[in-house]
Structures are given as structure tokens and as C-alpha cells.
Scaffold this motif. Structure first.
Motif, PDB file in Angstrom:
ATOM      1  N   MET A 108       1.090  -0.980  -0.005  1.00 28.22           N
ATOM      2  CA  MET A 108      -0.468  -0.266   0.870  1.00 28.22           C
ATOM      3  C   MET A 108       0.642   1.113   0.407  1.00 28.22           C
ATOM      4  O   MET A 108       0.774   2.375  -1.180  1.00 28.22           O
ATOM      5  CB  MET A 108      -0.958   0.377   1.084  1.00 28.22           C
ATOM      6  N   LYS A 109       2.113   1.135   0.904  1.00 27.00           N
ATOM      7  CA  LYS A 109       2.619   2.649   0.564  1.00 27.00           C
ATOM      8  C   LYS A 109       2.952   2.808  -1.209  1.00 27.00           C
ATOM      9  O   LYS A 109       3.663   4.144  -1.458  1.00 27.00           O
ATOM     10  CB  LYS A 109       4.115   2.120   2.007  1.00 27.00           C
ATOM     11  N   ALA A 110       3.723   1.371  -1.432  1.00 26.58           N
ATOM     12  CA  ALA A 110       4.259   2.585  -3.139  1.00 26.58           C
ATOM     13  C   ALA A 110       3.007   2.338  -3.766  1.00 26.58           C
ATOM     14  O   ALA A 110       2.769   3.460  -5.019  1.00 26.58           O
ATOM     15  CB  ALA A 110       4.319   0.171  -3.560  1.00 26.58           C
ATOM     16  N   TRP A 111       1.707   2.034  -3.332  1.00 23.94           N
ATOM     17  CA  TRP A 111       1.129   2.872  -4.381  1.00 23.94           C
ATOM     18  C   TRP A 111       0.573   4.131  -4.256  1.00 23.94           C
ATOM     19  O   TRP A 111       0.109   4.838  -4.273  1.00 23.94           O
ATOM     20  CB  TRP A 111      -0.686   1.961  -4.044  1.00 23.94           C
ATOM     21  N   LYS A 112       1.025   4.341  -2.384  1.00 17.88           N
ATOM     22  CA  LYS A 112       0.206   6.093  -1.709  1.00 17.88           C
ATOM     23  C   LYS A 112       1.626   7.286  -2.458  1.00 17.88           C
ATOM     24  O   LYS A 112       1.392   7.794  -3.331  1.00 17.88           O
ATOM     25  CB  LYS A 112       0.629   5.771  -0.324  1.00 17.88           C
ATOM     26  N   LYS A 113       2.807   6.465  -3.192  1.00 14.24           N
ATOM     27  CA  LYS A 113       3.839   6.381  -3.818  1.00 14.24           C
ATOM     28  C   LYS A 113       3.512   7.430  -5.008  1.00 14.24           C
ATOM     29  O   LYS A 113       3.947   8.140  -5.522  1.00 14.24           O
ATOM     30  CB  LYS A 113       5.541   6.489  -3.732  1.00 14.24           C
ATOM     31  N   GLY A 170       7.713  -1.776  -6.554  1.00 15.47           N
ATOM     32  CA  GLY A 170       6.681  -2.190  -7.781  1.00 15.47           C
ATOM     33  C   GLY A 170       5.580  -2.477  -6.980  1.00 15.47           C
ATOM     34  O   GLY A 170       5.316  -2.838  -5.525  1.00 15.47           O
ATOM     35  N   ARG A 171       4.465  -1.807  -7.930  1.00 20.95           N
ATOM     36  CA  ARG A 171       3.326  -1.978  -7.294  1.00 20.95           C
ATOM     37  C   ARG A 171       2.426  -3.394  -7.874  1.00 20.95           C
ATOM     38  O   ARG A 171       2.790  -4.041  -8.461  1.00 20.95           O
ATOM     39  CB  ARG A 171       2.346  -0.416  -7.631  1.00 20.95           C
ATOM     40  N   VAL A 172       1.681  -3.261  -7.106  1.00 21.91           N
ATOM     41  CA  VAL A 172       0.719  -5.302  -7.042  1.00 21.91           C
ATOM     42  C   VAL A 172      -0.993  -4.920  -6.725  1.00 21.91           C
ATOM     43  O   VAL A 172      -0.902  -4.522  -5.842  1.00 21.91           O
ATOM     44  CB  VAL A 172       1.432  -5.992  -5.993  1.00 21.91           C
ATOM     45  N   GLY A 173      -1.331  -4.505  -8.001  1.00 19.03           N
ATOM     46  CA  GLY A 173      -2.595  -4.897  -8.621  1.00 19.03           C
ATOM     47  C   GLY A 173      -3.854  -6.026  -8.267  1.00 19.03           C
ATOM     48  O   GLY A 173      -2.621  -7.116  -8.109  1.00 19.03           O
ATOM     49  N   SER A 174      -3.762  -6.072  -9.017  1.00 22.46           N
ATOM     50  CA  SER A 174      -5.122  -7.451  -9.095  1.00 22.46           C
ATOM     51  C   SER A 174      -6.279  -7.542 -10.316  1.00 22.46           C
ATOM     52  O   SER A 174      -6.197  -6.637 -11.140  1.00 22.46           O
ATOM     53  CB  SER A 174      -5.930  -7.596  -8.115  1.00 22.46           C
ATOM     54  N   ILE A 175      -6.395  -8.689 -10.657  1.00 22.79           N
ATOM     55  CA  ILE A 175      -6.766  -9.146 -11.574  1.00 22.79           C
ATOM     56  C   ILE A 175      -8.245 -10.508 -11.019  1.00 22.79           C
ATOM     57  O   ILE A 175      -8.505 -10.889 -10.131  1.00 22.79           O
ATOM     58  CB  ILE A 175      -6.248 -10.288 -12.731  1.00 22.79           C
ATOM     59  N   LEU A 176      -9.123  -9.359 -10.390  1.00 22.40           N
ATOM     60  CA  LEU A 176     -10.436  -9.838 -10.021  1.00 22.40           C
ATOM     61  C   LEU A 176     -10.881 -10.439 -11.225  1.00 22.40           C
ATOM     62  O   LEU A 176     -12.042  -9.946 -12.198  1.00 22.40           O
ATOM     63  CB  LEU A 176     -11.186  -8.485  -9.823  1.00 22.40           C
ATOM     64  N   ASN A 177     -11.067 -12.264 -11.019  1.00 21.64           N
ATOM     65  CA  ASN A 177     -12.029 -12.766 -11.647  1.00 21.64           C
ATOM     66  C   ASN A 177     -13.598 -13.162 -10.409  1.00 21.64           C
ATOM     67  O   ASN A 177     -13.261 -12.656  -9.943  1.00 21.64           O
ATOM     68  CB  ASN A 177     -11.699 -13.981 -12.529  1.00 21.64           C
ATOM     69  N   LEU A 178     -14.905 -12.984 -11.491  1.00 20.85           N
ATOM     70  CA  LEU A 178     -16.127 -13.328 -11.250  1.00 20.85           C
ATOM     71  C   LEU A 178     -16.882 -14.513 -11.932  1.00 20.85           C
ATOM     72  O   LEU A 178     -16.756 -14.440 -13.133  1.00 20.85           O
ATOM     73  CB  LEU A 178     -17.429 -12.416 -10.491  1.00 20.85           C
ATOM     74  N   GLN A 179     -17.035 -15.454 -11.606  1.00 23.02           N
ATOM     75  CA  GLN A 179     -18.230 -17.045 -12.289  1.00 23.02           C
ATOM     76  C   GLN A 179     -19.448 -16.953 -11.496  1.00 23.02           C
ATOM     77  O   GLN A 179     -18.710 -17.289  -9.564  1.00 23.02           O
ATOM     78  CB  GLN A 179     -16.816 -18.244 -12.080  1.00 23.02           C
ATOM     79  N   GLN A 180     -19.573 -17.090 -11.513  1.00 22.23           N
ATOM     80  CA  GLN A 180     -21.429 -16.900 -11.171  1.00 22.23           C
ATOM     81  C   GLN A 180     -22.490 -17.375 -11.987  1.00 22.23           C
ATOM     82  O   GLN A 180     -23.068 -17.146 -13.154  1.00 22.23           O
ATOM     83  CB  GLN A 180     -21.536 -14.629 -10.568  1.00 22.23           C
ATOM     84  N   ARG A 220      -6.467   4.073  -2.075  1.00 18.84           N
ATOM     85  CA  ARG A 220      -4.696   4.600  -2.825  1.00 18.84           C
ATOM     86  C   ARG A 220      -4.715   6.200  -2.681  1.00 18.84           C
ATOM     87  O   ARG A 220      -3.649   6.250  -3.193  1.00 18.84           O
ATOM     88  CB  ARG A 220      -4.811   3.550  -4.309  1.00 18.84           C
ATOM     89  N   GLY A 221      -5.624   6.472  -2.355  1.00 22.29           N
ATOM     90  CA  GLY A 221      -5.705   8.238  -2.643  1.00 22.29           C
ATOM     91  C   GLY A 221      -6.489   8.961  -3.955  1.00 22.29           C
ATOM     92  O   GLY A 221      -5.905   9.835  -3.845  1.00 22.29           O
ATOM     93  N   GLY A 222      -6.927   8.114  -4.855  1.00 21.41           N
ATOM     94  CA  GLY A 222      -6.623   8.902  -6.539  1.00 21.41           C
ATOM     95  C   GLY A 222      -8.365   8.718  -6.100  1.00 21.41           C
ATOM     96  O   GLY A 222      -9.483   9.116  -5.269  1.00 21.41           O
ATOM     97  N   ALA A 223      -8.544   9.180  -7.669  1.00 21.88           N
ATOM     98  CA  ALA A 223     -10.298   8.897  -7.984  1.00 21.88           C
ATOM     99  C   ALA A 223     -10.420   8.202  -9.305  1.00 21.88           C
ATOM    100  O   ALA A 223      -9.627   7.954 -10.050  1.00 21.88           O
ATOM    101  CB  ALA A 223     -10.660  10.697  -8.255  1.00 21.88           C
ATOM    102  N   PRO A 230      -3.376  -4.590  -3.973  1.00 17.73           N
ATOM    103  CA  PRO A 230      -3.650  -5.586  -4.276  1.00 17.73           C
ATOM    104  C   PRO A 230      -4.491  -6.521  -3.453  1.00 17.73           C
ATOM    105  O   PRO A 230      -5.002  -6.425  -2.963  1.00 17.73           O
ATOM    106  CB  PRO A 230      -1.891  -5.076  -2.910  1.00 17.73           C
ATOM    107  N   PRO A 231      -3.838  -7.666  -4.281  1.00 17.77           N
ATOM    108  CA  PRO A 231      -5.309  -8.667  -3.764  1.00 17.77           C
ATOM    109  C   PRO A 231      -5.808  -9.252  -2.670  1.00 17.77           C
ATOM    110  O   PRO A 231      -6.974  -8.831  -2.276  1.00 17.77           O
ATOM    111  CB  PRO A 231      -4.368 -10.641  -4.123  1.00 17.77           C
ATOM    112  N   ASP A 232      -4.673  -8.507  -1.282  1.00 15.69           N
ATOM    113  CA  ASP A 232      -5.337  -8.748   0.505  1.00 15.69           C
ATOM    114  C   ASP A 232      -6.314  -7.479   0.764  1.00 15.69           C
ATOM    115  O   ASP A 232      -7.136  -7.206   1.004  1.00 15.69           O
ATOM    116  CB  ASP A 232      -4.067  -8.915   0.895  1.00 15.69           C
ATOM    117  N   ALA A 233      -5.970  -6.088  -0.418  1.00 13.58           N
ATOM    118  CA  ALA A 233      -6.793  -5.300  -0.281  1.00 13.58           C
ATOM    119  C   ALA A 233      -7.635  -5.748  -1.122  1.00 13.58           C
ATOM    120  O   ALA A 233      -9.242  -4.838  -0.083  1.00 13.58           O
ATOM    121  CB  ALA A 233      -5.951  -4.310  -0.662  1.00 13.58           C
TER     122      ALA A 233
END
Length: 314
Positions: free
Chosen positions: A59-64, A214-224, A263-266, A96-99
């Protein structure tokens, strides 16, 4: 032969004792300690503490560097025989995935997801630290075109932080015969170019090659999968699929808005026309198309009216 068998079984206690002595001696040499329940609890707490530290670092990497452009999700809707729809969604998220996992499993996430009107009941059935099974009943809002309402949803949720999956399955049956699916979150290496020419395969490798920047993002998958007790014919089925897709769109909009806040953005919400929808009947290949249910309904009415006028003229 009977004497031989008697002698063998009679020596079993001595054989077992010898085996235990040899193994205990080996364990002492290796300075091994038995994993009692208390020991396992300590290990589990250590794992959770390490995850919290890793998440704080990410999260600190994202804040920067909060620069991130949200993209609309890819939604593929198929219509298996006997079901209303099988919805598959994939979207990239700037956290990040945990967030992202924390947002989805938060007992108070109705503050994030506007379609959750009320959590009627919530009971933890299994608690293994990193994995929980929860029974949840909530009142969910739905809205489509000119209509809106509330529906009671009762599900069992299996949330596993180790592999970042949230599986859900319908509990009490009613209008829905089958309602089940799974959220799955995978890591996305946002600043992977910093590792060039190397290509990291794990978060640990990525952290090393980017020197922790390096910032860690997420790939979110939903199957329903949604299957009513009785599948209605068109055009009602079109409307129900539209409600399902619209509700999913609302969930993703709310999730993206929350990730931007953290992450403090819009972030701009995703419009209905930004959705990449693919429909098929489960037998043919998907074709990209922007489906507007209202327009299809109006077109159907115009076609019927023109046909009646033509018949009257003839």
C-alpha cells in the motif's frame, strides 16, 4: 503355520516400541518439536502478521505512485440449457489482492456496496484463521430500467485468504434453484517493466527486481451461475439477464470507487455502455455486442406493430 502367525502378532508391541524409539531419537537429533494446537495457532498468527506487513508495504508503494486508469470489466454471459445465465467477469483493479479480498469479505461492506440494503444475519461456521465459512443472509437491492425492488439472499460463503478465493453457494431455496459462484483474485505486476529483461513469476521475485518499488495490483475474476426454479421465456428472460448484469456492474463500480479511495486517487464510475458484453446460447461461440435490453424490447414492439399493420392492409 499357526505358531508362526502367533509369534508374529505376539511381537507387534515390541516392533511398534522399537519403531517409536528410533523415530523419537531421529526427531531429537533434528531438534523437532511436536506441533501442538497452541503451536499451530502461533504459526497461523505469524502468517497473518506477515501478510499484514506485506500489505502495508504494498500500500505504501501505491501511496507513492497513485497513477492508475480503471478500465471497464470484460463480461461474458452465456445461457446454458435450463439456466438463466452463466456470468463470467474479469477486471483489473488498482490495489493488492489482500486489499481487494478485505473489501469483499468485510462484514460491514454494505457501506461500500450500495445494492446491499441490510445484513439480516451473519454466522461464522468454520474459522481456521486464513479460511472461514460464513452463513450470510442479506437484503439486496436490484434496479433495472424503470423497476427496482429488494430480494432476500441466503448464501454460504467460503473465504480463503491463502488463495484469495471467495466461493458462495445458495442456502435456502426459493425463487432461485441455483445461485453459486466464486470470486478469485490474482496478483498483477503493475510496474513489471522495471524488471526488464527479467519476467517475475512470483510476488517475491517482483519485489526483489523492483527493489520494493513495484506496485502490486489485482486481476479480479467472478464466475456466477444463476438458475431460477422456473426459467421464464423471452422477453422476461432478457430483462432478468439485464438485471443480473446491471447488478454486477453496480458491484464493480462500488468496488472500484472504494479502491480509488483507499489508494488516495479518484475514479470515474463505469457506464453501462462501457461494458463489453458477450452473449451466446451455450452452443455457439460468443460474439462481441453491446446489448441494450430496452432497445431490444422497443424493437420487438415495433416489429409486432408493423406486422399487424401489414396484415390489416392485406
Amino acid at each position: 503355520m499357526p505358531n508362526t502367525m502367533f509369534n508374529f502378532f505376539g511381537r507387534i508391541p515390541q516392533i511398534f516400541q522399537k519403531w517409536a524409539e528410533l523415530n523419537l531419537e531421529q526427531l531429537r537429533k533434528n531438534d523437532w518439536k511436536p506441533k501442538t494446537i497452541e503451536h499451530l495457532v502461533i504459526i497461523e498468527k505469524d502468517s497473518q502478521t506477515q501478510l499484514e506487513l506485506n500489505l502495508d508495504k504494498q500500500m505504501k508503494a501505491w501511496k507513492k505512485n497513485i497513477h492508475w486508469v480503471d478500465q471497464p470489466p470484460e463480461i461474458n454471459v452465456t445461457v446454458p440449457k435450463g439456466s438463466l445465465c452463466d456470468l463470467n467477469l474479469r477486471v483489473k483493479v488498482g490495489l493488492p489482492p489482500d486489499a481487494v479480498f478485505n473489501i469483499i469479505i468485510d462484514p460491514e461492506n454494505k457501506r461500500v456496496f450500495k445494492n446491499i440494503k441490510e445484513v439480516i444475519s451473519r454466522k461464522v461456521l468454520v474459522d481456521e484463521g486464513m479460511r472461514q465459512v460464513v452463513e450470510v443472509e442479506q437484503a439486496a437491492l436490484w434496479r433495472f430500467l424503470w423497476w427496482s425492488g429488494t430480494i432476500s439472499v441466503h448464501v454460504y460463503v467460503d473465504q480463503n485468504r491463502k488463495n484469495h478465493t471467495v466461493k458462495f453457494k445458495q442456502g435456502k431455496s426459493g425463487f432461485m434453484k441455483k445461485f453459486e459462484g466464486c470470486w478469485k483474485i490474482e496478483p498483477l505486476f503493475v510496474d513489471e517493466q522495471l524488471c526488464y529483461p527479467d519476467k517475475p513469476e512470483t510476488v517475491a521475485e517482483y519485489d526483489v527486481c523492483t527493489a520494493g518499488r513495484g506496485r502490486v495490483g489485482s486481476i479480479l475474476n467472478l464466475q456466477q451461475l444463476i438458475q431460477p426454479a422456473i426459467v421464464p421465456p423471452p422477453p422476461i428472460s432478457w430483462y432478468l439477464r439485464g438485471i443480473t448484469t446491471k447488478t454486477t456492474q453496480m458491484l464493480i463500480n462500488d468496488l472500484i470507487t472504494e479502491t480509488a479511495r483507499l489508494r488516495g486517487g479518484a475514479s470515474d464510475t463505469i457506464s453501462e455502455h462501457d461494458l463489453d458484453l458477450n452473449y451466446n446460447n451455450g452452443k455457439h461461440s460468443s460474439t462481441s455486442d453491446i446489448i441494450n435490453i430496452k432497445e431490444r424490447w422497443c424493437q420487438r414492439r415495433r416489429t409486432r406493430k408493423n406486422r399487424r399493420l401489414r396484415d390489416q392492409t392485406l
